[in-house]
Structure formats: structure tokens, C-alpha cells
Design a protein around this motif. Structure first.
Motif, mmCIF file in Angstrom:
data_model
loop_
_atom_site.group_PDB
_atom_site.id
_atom_site.type_symbol
_atom_site.label_atom_id
_atom_site.label_comp_id
_atom_site.label_asym_id
_atom_site.label_seq_id
_atom_site.Cartn_x
_atom_site.Cartn_y
_atom_site.Cartn_z
ATOM 1 N N SER A 408 1.018 -1.782 -0.068
ATOM 2 C CA SER A 408 0.145 0.043 -0.204
ATOM 3 C C SER A 408 0.807 1.273 0.002
ATOM 4 C CB SER A 408 -1.261 0.270 1.343
ATOM 5 O OG SER A 408 -1.365 1.299 1.300
ATOM 6 N N THR A 409 -0.040 2.367 -0.842
ATOM 7 C CA THR A 409 1.355 3.548 -0.560
ATOM 8 C C THR A 409 0.824 4.363 -0.228
ATOM 9 O OG1 THR A 409 -0.361 4.520 -2.107
ATOM 10 C CG2 THR A 409 1.584 3.434 -3.161
ATOM 11 N N SER A 410 0.394 3.713 1.018
ATOM 12 C CA SER A 410 -0.435 4.778 2.267
ATOM 13 C C SER A 410 0.472 5.434 3.100
ATOM 14 C CB SER A 410 -1.865 4.059 2.895
ATOM 15 O OG SER A 410 -1.767 3.081 3.007
ATOM 16 N N ASN A 411 -0.126 5.189 4.470
ATOM 17 C CA ASN A 411 0.826 5.602 5.381
ATOM 18 C C ASN A 411 0.806 4.802 7.077
ATOM 19 O OD1 ASN A 411 -2.039 6.897 6.740
ATOM 20 N ND2 ASN A 411 -1.648 7.993 4.634
ATOM 21 N N ARG A 412 -0.199 4.013 6.887
ATOM 22 C CA ARG A 412 0.025 3.661 8.259
ATOM 23 C C ARG A 412 -0.327 1.795 7.688
ATOM 24 N NH1 ARG A 412 -3.085 7.831 11.045
ATOM 25 N NH2 ARG A 412 -1.856 9.392 11.816
ATOM 26 N N ASN A 413 0.460 1.240 8.883
ATOM 27 C CA ASN A 413 0.315 -0.375 9.076
ATOM 28 C C ASN A 413 -0.036 -0.631 10.125
ATOM 29 O OD1 ASN A 413 2.707 0.229 9.700
ATOM 30 N ND2 ASN A 413 3.902 -0.941 8.946
ATOM 31 N N PHE A 414 -0.525 0.127 10.921
ATOM 32 C CA PHE A 414 -1.145 -0.545 11.949
ATOM 33 C C PHE A 414 -2.550 -1.816 12.338
ATOM 34 C CE2 PHE A 414 -1.394 4.557 13.391
ATOM 35 C CZ PHE A 414 -0.135 4.638 13.747
ATOM 36 N N GLU A 415 -2.159 -2.919 13.203
ATOM 37 C CA GLU A 415 -3.333 -3.689 12.529
ATOM 38 C C GLU A 415 -4.735 -3.230 12.543
ATOM 39 O OE1 GLU A 415 -3.374 -6.007 16.885
ATOM 40 O OE2 GLU A 415 -1.122 -6.029 16.740
ATOM 41 N N GLY A 416 -4.843 -4.311 11.300
ATOM 42 C CA GLY A 416 -6.411 -3.792 11.188
ATOM 43 C C GLY A 416 -6.380 -3.016 10.750
ATOM 44 N N ARG A 417 -5.371 -1.874 10.091
ATOM 45 C CA ARG A 417 -6.098 -0.513 9.403
ATOM 46 C C ARG A 417 -6.697 -0.518 8.189
ATOM 47 N NH1 ARG A 417 -5.535 5.772 10.147
ATOM 48 N NH2 ARG A 417 -5.333 6.292 7.957
ATOM 49 N N GLN A 418 -5.966 -1.332 7.405
ATOM 50 C CA GLN A 418 -6.707 -1.728 6.201
ATOM 51 C C GLN A 418 -8.197 -2.791 6.247
ATOM 52 O OE1 GLN A 418 -3.374 -1.892 3.288
ATOM 53 N NE2 GLN A 418 -3.619 -0.592 2.267
ATOM 54 N N GLY A 419 -8.532 -3.202 7.659
ATOM 55 C CA GLY A 419 -9.827 -4.151 7.678
ATOM 56 C C GLY A 419 -8.776 -5.237 7.811
ATOM 57 N N PRO A 420 -9.854 -5.570 9.182
ATOM 58 C CA PRO A 420 -9.611 -6.047 10.239
ATOM 59 C C PRO A 420 -8.883 -7.253 9.888
ATOM 60 C CG PRO A 420 -11.702 -6.047 10.678
ATOM 61 C CD PRO A 420 -11.641 -5.116 9.548
ATOM 62 N N GLY A 421 -7.622 -8.210 10.826
ATOM 63 C CA GLY A 421 -6.974 -8.763 10.141
ATOM 64 C C GLY A 421 -6.332 -8.942 9.282
ATOM 65 N N GLY A 422 -6.163 -7.950 8.320
ATOM 66 C CA GLY A 422 -5.362 -7.351 7.487
ATOM 67 C C GLY A 422 -3.777 -7.283 7.419
ATOM 68 N N ARG A 423 -3.009 -7.325 6.242
ATOM 69 C CA ARG A 423 -1.785 -6.963 6.761
ATOM 70 C C ARG A 423 -0.513 -6.208 5.536
ATOM 71 N NH1 ARG A 423 -1.746 -13.296 6.974
ATOM 72 N NH2 ARG A 423 -2.295 -13.649 8.969
ATOM 73 N N THR A 424 -0.610 -5.117 6.104
ATOM 74 C CA THR A 424 0.200 -4.199 5.289
ATOM 75 C C THR A 424 1.929 -4.330 5.003
ATOM 76 O OG1 THR A 424 -1.866 -2.651 5.934
ATOM 77 C CG2 THR A 424 0.099 -1.448 4.623
ATOM 78 N N PHE A 425 1.773 -4.102 4.045
ATOM 79 C CA PHE A 425 3.563 -3.752 3.383
ATOM 80 C C PHE A 425 3.413 -2.089 3.156
ATOM 81 C CE2 PHE A 425 3.427 -8.113 2.632
ATOM 82 C CZ PHE A 425 4.497 -8.132 3.452
ATOM 83 N N LEU A 426 3.680 -1.289 3.641
ATOM 84 C CA LEU A 426 3.888 0.221 3.227
ATOM 85 C C LEU A 426 4.836 0.404 2.141
ATOM 86 C CD1 LEU A 426 3.107 2.526 6.558
ATOM 87 C CD2 LEU A 426 1.531 1.784 4.922
ATOM 88 N N ALA A 427 4.779 0.702 1.034
ATOM 89 C CA ALA A 427 6.572 1.492 0.349
ATOM 90 C C ALA A 427 6.080 2.590 -0.756
ATOM 91 C CB ALA A 427 6.244 0.318 -0.674
ATOM 92 N N SER A 428 6.668 3.040 -1.339
ATOM 93 C CA SER A 428 6.545 3.231 -2.593
ATOM 94 C C SER A 428 5.366 2.920 -4.023
ATOM 95 C CB SER A 428 7.562 4.202 -3.612
ATOM 96 O OG SER A 428 8.010 3.250 -4.550
ATOM 97 N N PRO A 429 4.775 4.414 -4.457
ATOM 98 C CA PRO A 429 4.393 3.345 -5.643
ATOM 99 C C PRO A 429 5.123 2.742 -6.816
ATOM 100 C CG PRO A 429 3.956 6.189 -5.477
ATOM 101 C CD PRO A 429 5.108 5.478 -4.167
ATOM 102 N N LEU A 430 6.614 2.750 -6.775
ATOM 103 C CA LEU A 430 6.896 2.918 -7.274
ATOM 104 C C LEU A 430 7.231 1.379 -7.292
ATOM 105 C CD1 LEU A 430 9.760 4.757 -8.797
ATOM 106 C CD2 LEU A 430 8.161 3.984 -10.146
ATOM 107 N N THR A 431 6.908 1.345 -6.135
ATOM 108 C CA THR A 431 7.322 -0.515 -4.988
ATOM 109 C C THR A 431 6.329 -0.973 -5.916
ATOM 110 O OG1 THR A 431 9.065 -0.048 -3.675
ATOM 111 C CG2 THR A 431 7.988 -1.632 -3.579
ATOM 112 N N ALA A 432 5.321 -0.445 -5.272
ATOM 113 C CA ALA A 432 3.347 -0.933 -5.477
ATOM 114 C C ALA A 432 2.947 -1.436 -6.776
ATOM 115 C CB ALA A 432 2.863 -0.133 -4.916
ATOM 116 N N ALA A 433 3.454 -1.083 -7.689
ATOM 117 C CA ALA A 433 2.985 -1.010 -8.805
ATOM 118 C C ALA A 433 4.480 -2.324 -9.408
ATOM 119 C CB ALA A 433 3.761 0.028 -9.803
ATOM 120 N N ALA A 434 5.722 -2.204 -8.935
ATOM 121 C CA ALA A 434 5.911 -3.634 -9.304
ATOM 122 C C ALA A 434 5.764 -5.071 -8.392
ATOM 123 C CB ALA A 434 7.104 -3.240 -8.495
#
Lengths: 448, 195
Positions: A408-434
Motif C-alpha cells: 500500500s502506498t498509504s501511511n499506516r500499517n497498524f493492525e487492522g488499518r486496512q481492514g480487520p486482520g489485513g496485513r500491510t506493507f507500506l511502500a512507494s508507488p514504484l514498489t507497489a506497481a512492481a
């Protein structure tokens, strides 16, 4: 005495300060959205108060409004009520509202700058912690709670203690494939998520100077993830070039006078900072988070850290807990980690330049032809949504399923931030597109 | 706002560090236009499973936590978003004070504006409180804002610091909006001078 950029903006906005009390700070621009304002308008109603300066107030809907086809009704009754409530409040209190029908609706921290409402030297607040974004223009911008939203609506002022000055100096040239998101993730990784508490970051140095306004906004946006309520970048020609001709930018003689005043804003030679840190931009690599806060970040070429190697017991426990939540094995390379969803958007990295970069990776060549970026994304198999906070905050219908991994190119990888039980890797738009191309965490440089 | 009076109560021990506002009250519960009712979803994703049933191992679901008014939390409590729903949820549940070594700036401001007292203690005191709460879950503590003390069951009083302006507002039950409205002439003068 030499003053910092923060000192200058602060001094120019103190209305009064009584001994033993915080300063009464004047606010030049108040951005309002549907989630953190209803209770504030209610307070005004209960106390028989008006909005003091509707002309310095601007509302839009972004958090709970769905990002699907705007011609459809909002399915979630609570979100629909919240969106309708904002319209009612804005009408009753005479506050301009950029609703979808106006064509100007968007993420509050995207539209303020795009419209030229955000200008150097201003004080800007919003009931949203990512208000720090606007600091990219050399304006003191910070998030406030709903009580304070009410204070600003009613008095155009806030009671504030002056924060401390913290210089973040980033020198050197970024290497290909490395961008502003990687700078800020590396900084937070170094300082920790509470490292800037009580301070305002001022980002300086050649690497910051060479960033576009969009890049500067990405860096300032995540100041709050380092604990600093605000981040600042001194205005320069890049800033003025961006603002010139925007709908709310001054024109003619007023523009010249404004630029002359803005040129006096940068920190004086010899101004002192309470704290400082330096980063070497040329040594940075694409960054990705592996844990459950934005400080748990590593170069994409790195490995998942091993809690056994962490000495501090509290930090070890925190890492163990984070890796258990993320279901990641210590010592495993980050590259190759399977990904279910890629989200490109948010106030951090949802601007045109971010989409262009991502499109470049998705198409394998430069995006052109009057943009038509939507076509590029759709043809690559992406969904192209309407403006909003979307999957950054998972309160509008866009969210991960439990257990899913997202880059995700967003800003928070807190537990559940992108939905309960969801797991977030924060990264740049380039890395996300890759990751969108390969389906796994990928060093974008291998695709360039 | 009601004046903040001394209280005696039991504590809940939440040893996690960096408890962010998405844990305190997940964003999906922010689709409300009220302040009331958020306490039921305080720490929702730690407190309830996917089906909505209480997780028995989470501290708030243990019988001894019922009626507790003091939250003992790890470092940097309340980091993340600016949502005032976080203190509303903590107050709604019944907490009146949170003890940590540090608080995120926006959370602290929001808490103070709602009569939720953020008590900052040093690392050694923090460790001592954690040990005490772990050993004696039923222990009662006395919080006295006027005296700026947190008293332990054995009578030991731990002194804490707080911004004097915030303390006065809490003790008198005065809100900042009233203070600001009292300064409207100065605000008018400021606006006139700038235009």
C-alpha cells in the motif's frame, strides 16, 4: 536573533498569550471533512455560535464516502448519514463544500494544494493527522481533534503550546527507483514512531530541495508517523512555480507581493534547532515495512528481522507481536513475499505524479497520450476508483480480507488499518506497481 | 465539562507499546455523528473475535477488569490519527485516566479536552506500576489532580507533572472554547491589523 521557518510562522500568528497559558494561535485555513466535524458543528449549535470565518474554511468528503460509481447511492447507511450531515452543516453554517457534484471533491490534503488554497507562511489545520502534508509549502499545518475543530470554527483560533524545532537534513542524490516515500520511511525507521513527539520537523538539504512539490508532500505527510505533528519545507521556486496560476493563488501585483513575502520565510542563517538528524539520500534503497507500525521498515533488499537479535525486551516483544500478526518468518528475504492486493492512493501517494510513476512500471514504458492514466491502469487489470481515502482507512467499503497481504502506498500499517486482520506493507508507488506486476514484494529496480 | 474530582479505582494493565488510535477505536466505528456509544467498541479488534464474541484472553474481558477506571499502558500511547473518538471511547468505557511514560501529542490534547487525564510517569515508576498491577490486579489507586498525585494501595504518592493551564481547566470544568471566546476582541484586533 536568527529564527527558523517555524519561529517565523508562529510569531506571525500569535494573537495573544497570557502568562502561564498557551498561545492563542490564528488559523489561516481550516479544512473540514465528514468524519471529525459533526460533533463540532453540534457544539456550535448547542452554544448558539456561528462559523467565524467561512471564507477561511473549506469542507469536502473523503473518509467515509465510497469510491465506487458516484451516480449510485451510498450503500452504507451510516456513511450516507455522515456525508449528508456534512452537507446540512455546511449549508446551515455557510461553509463552502466541495461535494462530488462540484467536480472539486477529493482527498482533503490533495485538493487544498491543487486548488492553491494551501500557501506558504499559513497556519493550516484539519481534523486529520495527515494535515502535515501542507507543510511542503512552508505552511505550519497540523492535525487537530474534534473539540479543536469546534474552536477554530467558532473563533478561527486554537490554544497551542509552541512545538520545538527539529531539523531533518537530507543531502545527496536519490538513486533511480528510490523516491520521497523511501526517504520518509527510512527516517521513521531511524527515529522510531515517537521520535518527533513535541517537535516540528523542518526538512532541509539538497535531496529535499530537488524534490517536486508532490514529493515534498509525501515526505511532510508522514511526519506524524514519526511523532511530529507537523513537517515543514521552506518555500522556493519549486513552490512558487507549482502555485502560480492555481485557482486560489494570488494574481498580478498581489502575486508579486506574496512571493516577496514568501521569500523571507526560510530559516535564517544561524537559526538553531532543538534537535537534528541527517540522512544520506544517495545511500537509500526502496523501503518497505514488515511490521505493524511505520517505523518497522527495511530496504526491499533486506530480510525480515529476527526478534532474537533485539536486545531491548519491550522492543523484542513488540517485534514478535508484529511478526505474528503479519505471519512473517524472521530471516526470510522481503523480496518474494506473496501479495494479494496492491493499493495505490491516499493523501500520501495518491497524486498525479504518483500515478504516473506507477503507470510507467505497469506499462513498462513512459505514460503519455494526454495521460489517459485510467486506461493504463484498467488495461493492466487495476480498478480505477473515485477520489477518497479508500483502502487507506477501511471505513468506506474498500478493505482487505482477514489475512490478506497488501502493498500500500498509504501511511499506516497498524493492525487492522486496512481492514480487520489485513496485513500491510507500506511502500512507494514504484514498489507497489512492481508488486502488482509480479505478485510478490519486488525490487522495482529489477524491472527498470 | 464536569470538574475533575479525585477518584479511587482499579487499574487495567495493557503492556503494549505504541498503542495507536486504530487499536483504541478502529476507523469503521467513526461513521457516527455522536460522541456517545463508542465505549462498547474500545479496542474492538483485540477485544472481540471476527464473529463479535469477546476474546477471553484480552485484559478488558477478564472479570477483574470490570469497573476499572485507570489504564496502565506502554510507551507512546495514542499515536496515529487525530480522532477524538479515541478518548471518547476510553471515557465511554469508564476510564478516567491513562498512565504511560509518554503520549502522542494530538491524543494528549484530545484527552485533556474531554476530562480524560493523561498521567506521565518516568520509566522506573512505570515499571513499578506494571509490576504492582500484574501482582495485585484488584489493587486500588487514588488519583488527585489538585495534588498532582497518583497514590498506590500502600499509601505511597507518586507525583506527576501536568500543563498548569490544562490542570486549571480540568479542575474547574472549564473548556477552552469559553477561554477563546473571551478573547474575541483580541482576535478582531488581530484580523483588523492583518487586513
Amino acid at each position: 536573533m536568527p529564527r527558523t521557518l517555524l519561529d517565523k510562522i508562529w510569531d506571525a500568528h500569535v494573537v495573544a498569550q497570557e502568562p502561564g497559558s498557551p498561545a492563542i494561535l490564528y488559523i489561516d485555513l481550516h479544512l473540514v471533512h465528514e468524519v471529525t466535524s459533526p460533533q463540532a458543528f453540534q457544539t456550535l449549535r448547542e452554544r448558539g455560535l456561528k462559523v467565524r470565518r467561512p471564507d477561511k474554511t473549506l469542507a469536502t468528503v473523503d473518509h467515509s464516502i465510497p469510491t465506487y460509481d458516484r451516480s449510485l447511492p451510498i450503500r452504507d447507511a451510516l456513511a450516507a448519514k455522515q456525508v449528508a450531515q456534512l452537507a446540512t452543516n455546511c449549508q446551515e453554517f455557510d461553509v463552502p463544500l466541495y461535494s462530488p457534484e462540484t467536480g472539486r471533491q477529493g482527498i482533503v490534503h490533495v485538493i487544498g494544494p491543487e486548488l492553491g488554497r494551501t500557501q506558504p507562511g499559513m497556519t493550516i489545520v484539519c481534523g486529520d493527522s495527515h494535515t502535515a502534508t501542507h507543510g511542503a509549502f512552508g505552511s505550519l499545518a497540523f492535525g487537530i481533534g474534534t473539540s479543536e475543530v469546534g474552536h477554530v470554527l467558532a473563533t478561527q483560533c486554537l490554544l497551542q503550546h509552541k512545538p520545538k524545532n527539529f531539523e531533518v537534513r537530507v543531502d545527496g542524490q536519490l538513486r533511480p527507483g528510490v523516491g520521497p516515500k523511501d526517504i520518509i520511511l527510512a527516517l521513521i525507521g531511524r527515529l522510531g514512531i515517537g521520535g518527533g513527539t513535541g517537535h516540528v520537523f523542518e526538512y532541509t538539504g539538497s535531496a529535499i530541495r530537488s524534490l517536486s512539490m508532490e514529493g515534498r508532500m509525501t515526505v511532510c505527510n508522514m511526519s506524524i508517523e514519526g511523532g511530529a505533528r507537523a513537517g515543514l519545507i521552506a518555500p522556493d521556486d519549486t513552490t512558487f512555480d507549482y502555485l502560480a496560476g492555481r485557482p486560489f493563488a494570488p494574481e498580478g501585483a498581489a502575486w508579486d507581493a506574496a512571493v516577496a513575502a514568501w521569500r523571507r520565510l526560510p530559516s535564517d542563517e544561524g537559526a538553531t534547532f532543538d534537535r537534528s538528524v541527517t540522512l544520506d539520500a544517495s545511500a537509500l534503497e526502496p523501503m518497505v515495512t514488515y511490521g505493524t507500525n511505520p517505523g518497522m521498515a527495511a530496504p526491499i533488499t533486506g530480510r525480515v528481522p529476527d526478534p532474537a537479535e533485539v536486545r531491548d525486551p519491550a522492543q523484542r516483544r513488540a517485534l514478535e507481536k508484529a511478526l505474528a500478526y503479519m505471519d512473517l518468518q524472521p530471516g526470510r528475504p522481503l523480496q518474494g513475499q506473496p501479495v494479494d492486493v496492491v493499493f495505490i492512493g491516499s493523501c500520501t501517494n495518491g497524486r498525479l505524479s504518483d500515478l504516473r510513476q506507477a503507470a510507467e512500471v505497469l506499462r513498462g514504458r513512459a505514460a503519455a497520450e494526454a495521460e489517459r492514466l485510467d486506461v493504463v491502469f484498467r488495461e493492466a487489470g487495476c480498478e480505477w476508483r473515485e477520489p477518497g481515502c479508500s483502502m487507506c482507512i477501511a471505513m468506506n467499503g474498500d478493505q482487505l480480507e482477514p489475512g490478506q497481504y497488501a502493498v500500500s502506498t498509504s501511511n499506516r500499517n497498524f493492525e487492522g488499518r486496512q481492514g480487520p486482520g489485513g496485513r500491510t506493507f507500506l511502500a512507494s508507488p514504484l514498489t507497489a506497481a512492481a508488486a502488482a506486476v509480479t505478485g510478490v514484494l519486488t525490487d522495482v529496480r529489477s524491472l527498470m | 465539562m464536569e470538574p475533575f474530582t479525585p477518584f479511587v479505582g482499579r487499574a487495567v494493565l495493557l503492556p503494549a507499546e505504541n498503542v495507536d488510535t486504530d487499536q483504541i477505536i478502529p476507523a469503521r466505528f467513526l461513521k457516527t455523528t455522536d460522541k456517545a456509544g463508542l465505549g462498547a467498541n474500545l479496542f474492538a479488534d483485540w477485544r472481540y473475535d471476527a464473529a463479535g464474541a469477546p476474546r477471553p484472553d484480552f485484559v478488558l474481558n477478564r472479570p477483574e477488569s470490570r469497573g476499572a477506571t485507570l489504564l496502565l499502558a506502554g510507551d507512546n500511547f495514542g499515536c496515529g490519527s487525530s480522532r477524538e473518538h479515541a478518548p471518547w471511547a476510553l471515557l465511554g468505557y469508564g476510564f478516567r485516566a491513562v498512565v504511560s511514560t509518554s503520549f502522542a501529542d494530538i491524543f494528549r490534547n484530545n484527552a485533556l479536552k474531554n476530562g480524560l487525564l493523561p498521567i506521565v510517569v518516568d520509566a522506573a515508576t512505570h515499571e513499578r506500576l506494571f509490576a504492582l498491577a500484574a501482582a495485585q490486579p484488584a489493587a486500588e489507586y487514588r488519583v488527585d489532580l489538585a495534588a498532582q498525585t497518583l497514590a498506590l494501595p500502600d499509601g505511597t504518592a507518586i507525583a506527576f507533572q501536568i500543563d498548569p493551564f490544562a490542570r486549571t481547566c480540568l479542575l474547574q470544568g472549564v473548556d477552552e472554547l469559553g477561554y477563546l471566546l473571551g478573547h474575541v476582541p483580541a482576535i478582531e484586533q488581530y484580523e483588523a491589523a492583518r487586513s
